[in-house]
Design an enzyme around this catalytic site. Structure first.
Site, PDB file in Angstrom:
ATOM      1  N   CYS A 201     -13.245  12.457   6.549  1.00  0.00           N
ATOM      2  CA  CYS A 201     -12.111  11.730   7.114  1.00  0.00           C
ATOM      3  C   CYS A 201     -12.585  10.676   8.105  1.00  0.00           C
ATOM      4  CB  CYS A 201     -11.124  12.701   7.758  1.00  0.00           C
ATOM      5  SG  CYS A 201     -11.781  13.625   9.153  1.00  0.00           S
ATOM      6  N   CYS A 327      -9.417   3.075  -6.104  1.00  0.00           N
ATOM      7  CA  CYS A 327      -8.010   3.316  -5.772  1.00  0.00           C
ATOM      8  C   CYS A 327      -7.871   3.095  -4.273  1.00  0.00           C
ATOM      9  CB  CYS A 327      -7.539   4.704  -6.216  1.00  0.00           C
ATOM     10  SG  CYS A 327      -8.302   6.065  -5.350  1.00  0.00           S
TER      11      CYS A 327
END
Length: 367
Positions: A201, A327
């Site tokens: 993250c 993406c």
């Protein structure tokens, strides 16, 4: 399929706890017996971070009797965007200390056993022994494999979830479920060696509010297993698309019907490599985002094929040359790349997706 409850109920709730949890006992099909089962339960939560924080708060509030919290990290200021267990005053302190404090504030009768120890394949079974349910809230796949292996060895159910960017997955693994229920384990979803290097993250970011949503789902699955209510996610993966407020299920079955046989090694052709923005040079760049996303900008020279269209017919992408799939943050690109590699396309995934490309400065250089 409904599963029997994991835990025998305690004889009675204390008067304060009975009043505190009264809204549970009013639930049809739950009642006081289920609440007493929660009071008898021992649940291990690995990781007191983005997922572990809401899990621990929810389970303490629910009245779980004992929580084992395994985490060796200290609180950092950047944690507070999503790790709601901690406060600014906790920065620098062990994360497990926040769990002890928060549980005491919410549910004085819940016992929290903090374990400030780094979980490894060598100690995982020891740290998790005695738990009725284990919840994995860790953020590296190496640790996730260690947790899953220990749960398989111990025969306890593992409630599992992952969040990256705006996307999430939630499921339940159990190597020895009761009766004729088919076992499902982590390797059935991600065969050993198939994952590669997963961006953290810190690399690609994570929506803090989505961590709370997924943490609530994890806590709910644990409560269902303990009390025997509802239908578990065992054999199903819940896929969450936070940006579009969509959820769908994917069936998950055992990779082999012979439990004594080792899971087959993944086909090297389907093991998807991740690459950085520098590797885009000379590759066909395939953007699998939706129309509304690419309208906001694409990597120059990209070809746009929405994920649904590509999965319906991967052969539309020529199997010549190297293809890098893009993406928003990487999860959809991986699904596309797996499908492409299965039909012979040399497909890779841009780690962190379009967001990592933008953050790298490559977008400014190509402008």
């Amino acid at each position: 399929m409904p599963l029997p409850p994991l835990v025998e109920p305690v004889a009675a709730l204390g008067e304060t706890e009975r009043v505190r949890t009264a809204r549970h006992t009013r639930l049809i099909g739950f009642g006081e017996v289920a609440q007493r089962r929660l009071a008898a339960a021992r649940i291990a939560v690995v990781g007191a971070g983005g997922l572990g924080s809401p899990v621990l708060l929810a389970l303490a509030a629910a009245g779980v009797g004992e929580l084992i919290v395994v985490d060796d990290d200290a609180v950092e200021l950047s944690n507070l965007q999503r790790q709601i267990l901690h406060r600014v005053g906790d920065v620098g302190a062990p994360k497990v200390d926040s769990a002890v404090r928060a549980a005491a504030d919410l549910a004085p009768e819940t016992v929290v056993r903090p374990v400030r120890e780094h979980l490894t394949p060598d100690n995982a079974a020891r740290l998790l022994a005695g738990a009725h349910v284990v919840i994995d809230g860790t953020d590296t796949f190496e640790t996730r494999e260690a947790v899953a292996s220990a749960c398989e060895e111990l025969g306890v159910p593992l409630v599992w979830g992952t969040v990256q960017g705006f996307d999430a997955q939630v499921t339940v693994f159990w190597s020895r479920p009761p009766g004729d229920v088919a076992p499902v384990v982590l390797a059935d979803l991600y065969p050993s060696g198939s994952v590669g290097e997963v961006p953290s993250c810190a690399d690609v970011g994570v929506l803090g509010a989505l961590c709370m949503q997924v943490g609530a789902l994890l806590a709910t699955e644990a409560i269902k297993l303990v009390t025997g209510i509802g239908e578990s996610l065992l054999g199903r993966v819940l896929v969450v698309d936070g940006l579009r407020a969509r959820q769908h299920e994917v069936a998950l079955r055992r990779a082999t019907t012979d439990a004594a046989s080792p899971a087959p090694l993944p086909d090297p052709a389907t093991v998807v490599p991740y690459v950085g923005p520098a590797a885009l040079a000379g590759a066909v760049i395939l953007d699998v985002r939706e129309d509304d996303e690419v309208a906001l900008g694409m990597i120059p020279g990209s070809r746009h094929v929405p994920l649904g269209e590509l999965l319906a017919d991967p052969s539309t992408v020529p199997a010549t040359g190297r293809v890098v799939v893009v993406c928003q943050v990487g999860m959809r690109a991986r699904r596309a790349a797996e499908a492409l590699r299965a039909v012979g396309v040399d497909a890779e995934v841009l780690a962190g997706g379009i967001e990592a490309w933008q953050a790298s400065g490559a977008s400014r250089m190509s402008a």
